[in-house]
Structure formats: structure tokens, C-alpha cells
Motif scaffolding. Structure first.
Motif, PDB file in Angstrom:
ATOM      1  N   ASP A  89       0.820  -1.211   0.000  1.00 56.42           N
ATOM      2  CA  ASP A  89       0.000   0.000   0.000  1.00 56.42           C
ATOM      3  C   ASP A  89       0.856   1.265   0.000  1.00 56.42           C
ATOM      4  N   GLN A  90       2.023   1.177   0.591  1.00 57.55           N
ATOM      5  CA  GLN A  90       2.941   2.309   0.689  1.00 57.55           C
ATOM      6  C   GLN A  90       3.252   2.920  -0.678  1.00 57.55           C
ATOM      7  N   PHE A  91       3.266   2.079  -1.732  1.00 60.90           N
ATOM      8  CA  PHE A  91       3.692   2.537  -3.050  1.00 60.90           C
ATOM      9  C   PHE A  91       2.536   2.659  -4.049  1.00 60.90           C
ATOM     10  N   ARG A  92       1.299   2.621  -3.562  1.00 61.42           N
ATOM     11  CA  ARG A  92       0.169   2.592  -4.498  1.00 61.42           C
ATOM     12  C   ARG A  92      -0.511   3.947  -4.688  1.00 61.42           C
ATOM     13  N   SER A  93      -0.065   4.970  -3.969  1.00 64.31           N
ATOM     14  CA  SER A  93      -0.608   6.311  -4.167  1.00 64.31           C
ATOM     15  C   SER A  93      -0.015   6.917  -5.432  1.00 64.31           C
ATOM     16  N   ASN A  94      -0.809   7.724  -6.159  1.00 65.57           N
ATOM     17  CA  ASN A  94      -0.294   8.344  -7.386  1.00 65.57           C
ATOM     18  C   ASN A  94      -0.551   9.849  -7.432  1.00 65.57           C
ATOM     19  N   GLY A  95      -0.725  10.457  -6.258  1.00 63.08           N
ATOM     20  CA  GLY A  95      -0.920  11.902  -6.214  1.00 63.08           C
ATOM     21  C   GLY A  95      -2.322  12.349  -6.563  1.00 63.08           C
ATOM     22  N   THR A  96      -3.272  11.407  -6.675  1.00 59.61           N
ATOM     23  CA  THR A  96      -4.672  11.708  -6.951  1.00 59.61           C
ATOM     24  C   THR A  96      -5.524  10.945  -5.933  1.00 59.61           C
ATOM     25  N   PRO A  97      -6.845  11.148  -5.911  1.00 63.60           N
ATOM     26  CA  PRO A  97      -7.694  10.355  -5.004  1.00 63.60           C
ATOM     27  C   PRO A  97      -7.722   8.878  -5.374  1.00 63.60           C
ATOM     28  N   HIS A  98      -7.241   8.518  -6.558  1.00 68.78           N
ATOM     29  CA  HIS A  98      -7.256   7.126  -7.019  1.00 68.78           C
ATOM     30  C   HIS A  98      -5.997   6.398  -6.546  1.00 68.78           C
ATOM     31  N   LYS A  99      -6.133   5.090  -6.339  1.00 74.45           N
ATOM     32  CA  LYS A  99      -5.024   4.289  -5.862  1.00 74.45           C
ATOM     33  C   LYS A  99      -4.690   3.212  -6.883  1.00 74.45           C
ATOM     34  N   LEU A 100      -3.405   2.977  -7.102  1.00 76.13           N
ATOM     35  CA  LEU A 100      -2.984   1.926  -8.021  1.00 76.13           C
ATOM     36  C   LEU A 100      -3.358   0.558  -7.460  1.00 76.13           C
ATOM     37  N   ASP A 101      -3.681  -0.396  -8.345  1.00 70.50           N
ATOM     38  CA  ASP A 101      -3.968  -1.765  -7.925  1.00 70.50           C
ATOM     39  C   ASP A 101      -2.719  -2.423  -7.356  1.00 70.50           C
ATOM     40  N   LYS A 102      -2.915  -3.572  -6.745  1.00 67.50           N
ATOM     41  CA  LYS A 102      -1.774  -4.322  -6.224  1.00 67.50           C
ATOM     42  C   LYS A 102      -0.944  -4.949  -7.341  1.00 67.50           C
ATOM     43  N   MET A 103      -1.500  -5.011  -8.571  1.00 67.74           N
ATOM     44  CA  MET A 103      -0.765  -5.548  -9.715  1.00 67.74           C
ATOM     45  C   MET A 103      -0.688  -4.486 -10.805  1.00 67.74           C
ATOM     46  N   GLY A 104       0.455  -4.397 -11.472  1.00 70.08           N
ATOM     47  CA  GLY A 104       0.625  -3.441 -12.553  1.00 70.08           C
ATOM     48  C   GLY A 104       1.390  -4.050 -13.717  1.00 70.08           C
ATOM     49  N   GLN A 105       1.095  -3.564 -14.931  1.00 70.32           N
ATOM     50  CA  GLN A 105       1.734  -4.074 -16.145  1.00 70.32           C
ATOM     51  C   GLN A 105       2.484  -2.936 -16.836  1.00 70.32           C
ATOM     52  N   ASN A 106       3.579  -3.288 -17.522  1.00 65.29           N
ATOM     53  CA  ASN A 106       4.421  -2.280 -18.145  1.00 65.29           C
ATOM     54  C   ASN A 106       5.221  -2.934 -19.265  1.00 65.29           C
ATOM     55  N   GLY A 107       5.249  -2.324 -20.465  1.00 66.54           N
ATOM     56  CA  GLY A 107       6.038  -2.940 -21.520  1.00 66.54           C
ATOM     57  C   GLY A 107       5.920  -2.238 -22.853  1.00 66.54           C
ATOM     58  N   ALA A 108       6.479  -2.880 -23.884  1.00 65.42           N
ATOM     59  CA  ALA A 108       6.433  -2.344 -25.245  1.00 65.42           C
ATOM     60  C   ALA A 108       6.657  -3.472 -26.239  1.00 65.42           C
ATOM     61  N   VAL A 109       5.950  -3.383 -27.379  1.00 62.68           N
ATOM     62  CA  VAL A 109       6.146  -4.295 -28.513  1.00 62.68           C
ATOM     63  C   VAL A 109       6.680  -3.456 -29.663  1.00 62.68           C
ATOM     64  N   ALA A 110       7.717  -3.945 -30.349  1.00 56.88           N
ATOM     65  CA  ALA A 110       8.371  -3.130 -31.374  1.00 56.88           C
ATOM     66  C   ALA A 110       8.628  -3.917 -32.646  1.00 56.88           C
ATOM     67  N   LEU A 111       8.602  -3.204 -33.761  1.00 61.92           N
ATOM     68  CA  LEU A 111       9.031  -3.731 -35.055  1.00 61.92           C
ATOM     69  C   LEU A 111      10.226  -2.899 -35.507  1.00 61.92           C
ATOM     70  N   TRP A 112      11.350  -3.587 -35.785  1.00 62.50           N
ATOM     71  CA  TRP A 112      12.585  -2.912 -36.180  1.00 62.50           C
ATOM     72  C   TRP A 112      12.961  -3.289 -37.609  1.00 62.50           C
ATOM     73  N   TRP A 113      13.344  -2.288 -38.369  1.00 65.23           N
ATOM     74  CA  TRP A 113      13.871  -2.495 -39.728  1.00 65.23           C
ATOM     75  C   TRP A 113      15.348  -2.144 -39.715  1.00 65.23           C
ATOM     76  N   ASN A 114      16.184  -3.176 -39.842  1.00 70.40           N
ATOM     77  CA  ASN A 114      17.629  -2.967 -39.886  1.00 70.40           C
ATOM     78  C   ASN A 114      18.025  -2.649 -41.326  1.00 70.40           C
ATOM     79  N   ALA A 115      17.860  -1.376 -41.688  1.00 70.10           N
ATOM     80  CA  ALA A 115      18.059  -0.956 -43.076  1.00 70.10           C
ATOM     81  C   ALA A 115      19.485  -1.184 -43.546  1.00 70.10           C
ATOM     82  N   THR A 116      20.444  -0.854 -42.681  1.00 64.51           N
ATOM     83  CA  THR A 116      21.862  -1.092 -42.956  1.00 64.51           C
ATOM     84  C   THR A 116      22.519  -1.535 -41.652  1.00 64.51           C
TER      85      THR A 116
END
Length: 288
Positions: A228-255
Motif C-alpha cells: 500500500d505504501q507505493f500505491r498512491s499516485n498523487g490523486t484520489p485514485h489508488k494503483l492496484d496491487k498488480m501493474g503491467q508495463n512494456g512495449a512491442v516493437a518492429l525494427w527495420w535494420n536498413a543497414t
């Protein structure tokens, strides 16, 4: 200053580790410099805009931004290392408190990062082989630092993960490294302490279309059993006990020297927002 001390410790550890690899057999290595532009989706901007400005106020206001990145990694007979450093909003490095917009001052009072501020994000990871298996002793440190008003009073957040990872390599061009570990966090407004666990992966798939080289990649992190210590986000809303984070990328190695990419950046109950939010990142890389 704690955040800078942690970066200094990480840098010293990396230097010592590099010195220790002088006699190790190196399997691969890379270093890149890139220019990137992150474009948040409209629903993300709506969800993070303050209520008094017509938004949902579910997190710190988000704005599109430019960032510069240095990234590198290497694999040895004992394991592998990886790291990057991002310079976000580089044009605002000398922006003083008197030059800030009223909207930024309102956000500052809520105890969250200011979207137009100069920021530095950095990460370093190490995976050390356990015997002759595909298992590794794994650890990473991520540090985010935001400067406000001549670099005073900014937001900072560090995350340290210690656990294990596993190497998956195939002849088809697909590779993957899942990991899981204990999560320790040090944040300006929440303090420091253990914050549950983190699991995730990095993966990639190299392929050809015609005579062109491409790669699909994905990094993902799941935080769970957060305190709970880390779930505040500076608003009246609270972060869930679980969180997701990431990125999917397509790369073209031109040279050999130039790579272009487009990334879908996603997060849920992370980055200070108590909702799903996403963006597209456009990237141009120079490969050393």
C-alpha cells in the motif's frame, strides 16, 4: 541525492564488472544511439488530464515528448549485461522555475512528475550463469529522475529487482529471457522498502522479408503483491496491487549502421496512472 548515489553505485559496479570480463569469452555485443518521439494516445491524455481541465484525473498529466537514448549490451561465457540511459525533454534542461507554466505548477503540488520537465531514466541489468544450465542469477536497477525549478525538488523513483532468469535460444531466430524476483523500491513521496515482486521477460525474433532484415521485440514487466505504501499516485485514485508495463516493437535494420523502428508502449496501473494507457514511439537508431 539518493537516486544519484544509486546510479553512481550501479556505474561503479558496471565498471568493475567490465574490467572483470577482460579474460572472458565474448559472444556478442552492441551499442546504439537513438532519437525517439513518444506520442500518447488521446484516451491516455484524457485519462490523465486533471478533472478541472475536462479529463478523468486518473494520474499525472501526460504529454508527448522527445528523448535521446544510449543503449548497449554484451554476452559472455559467464552471462550477459545490458543497459540504457534516456534523456527526456532535452530542450528543457535549463528551464527555470520562473519559466514554468501554471499547469505545471498545479501538477507539482499533487506530488507527481511534471510532463514537460527535463528527466533522466536509466537501467542496468546483469544475468550470471548458474553452472552449465540455462538459469541465471538475475538483477536489475532502474532509476527515474525528474528536475524541477533549477533541479530542486524533483521527483525520483528507483526500482531494484533480484531473482533468477532463464535463457531460451532457438535456431529459428527466436530468443527469450523470462525473469522473476523480489522488488525493492525507493521513491520520493512513498519512501523506501520492499514492494512485492516483479516478473517479466525480454524476447525477440529476427526474420527477413525479401532481402531486408527485420526484428520483432517485446519487453514486459508485471509487478504483483505491491505494498500500500507505493500505491498512491498523487490523486484520489489508488494503483492496484498488480501493474503491467512494456512495449512491442518492429525494427527495420536498413543497414549495419541504421535501424528504424515503431514501438507500441503500454502500461496498466503503472507510471502513476490508475488505468490502462498507451503510446506509440517512433525511433531512429545509429548502430556503432
Amino acid at each position: 541525492m539518493k537516486n544519484f548515489k544509486m546510479l553512481a553505485i550501479a556505474g561503479a559496479a558496471a565498471a568493475a564488472m567490465t574490467a572483470g570480463t577482460a579474460q572472458a569469452e565474448q559472444y556478442y555485443g552492441f551499442m546504439t544511439a537513438s532519437v525517439n518521439y513518444l506520442d500518447w494516445t488521446e484516451k491516455t491524455i484524457d485519462r490523465t488530464t486533471t478533472v478541472d481541465q475536462g479529463g478523468q484525473g486518473l494520474g499525472g498529466t501526460k504529454k508527448d515528448f522527445l528523448f535521446l537514448e544510449l543503449e548497449g549490451g554484451a554476452g559472455y561465457d559467464w552471462g550477459d549485461v545490458y543497459g540504457f540511459i534516456d534523456i527526456e525533454n532535452p530542450g528543457n534542461i535549463n528551464k527555470s522555475q520562473n519559466e514554468r507554466k501554471e499547469g505545471d505548477k498545479v501538477v507539482e503540488e499533487r506530488g507527481v512528475a511534471v510532463p514537460s520537465s527535463f528527466r533522466i531514466a536509466a537501467k542496468g541489468s546483469i544475468a550470471y550463469n548458474i553452472g552449465k544450465t540455462n538459469w541465471n542469477a538475475y538483477g536489475h536497477i532502474y532509476s527515474f529522475t525528474e528536475a524541477r525549478g533549477d533541479f530542486h525538488g524533483g521527483f525520483f523513483d528507483q526500482n531494484v529487482v533480484l531473482g533468477v532468469s532463464y535463457d531460451i535460444n532457438t535456431d529459428s531466430g527466436f530468443w527469450m529471457k523470462p525473469f522473476i524476483g523480489l522488488h525493492y523500491e525507493n521513491q520520493r513521496f512513498a519512501g523506501a522498502g520492499f514492494n512485492g515482486y516483479m516478473a517479466g521477460w525480454v524476447l525477440g525474433y529476427n526474420f527477413k522479408l525479401g532481402n531486408q532484415n527485420f526484428m520483432v521485440s517485446n519487453w514486459h514487466e508485471t509487478e504483483f503483491a505491491r505494498e500500500d505504501q507505493f500505491r498512491s499516485n498523487g490523486t484520489p485514485h489508488k494503483l492496484d496491487k498488480m501493474g503491467q508495463n512494456g512495449a512491442v516493437a518492429l525494427w527495420w535494420n536498413a543497414t549495419k549502421k541504421f535501424t528504424a523502428g515503431v514501438q507500441y508502449r503500454y502500461a496498466d496501473q503503472k507510471l502513476g496512472t490508475a488505468a490502462y494507457h498507451d503510446a506509440v514511439i517512433f525511433t531512429a537508431k545509429y548502430n556503432f
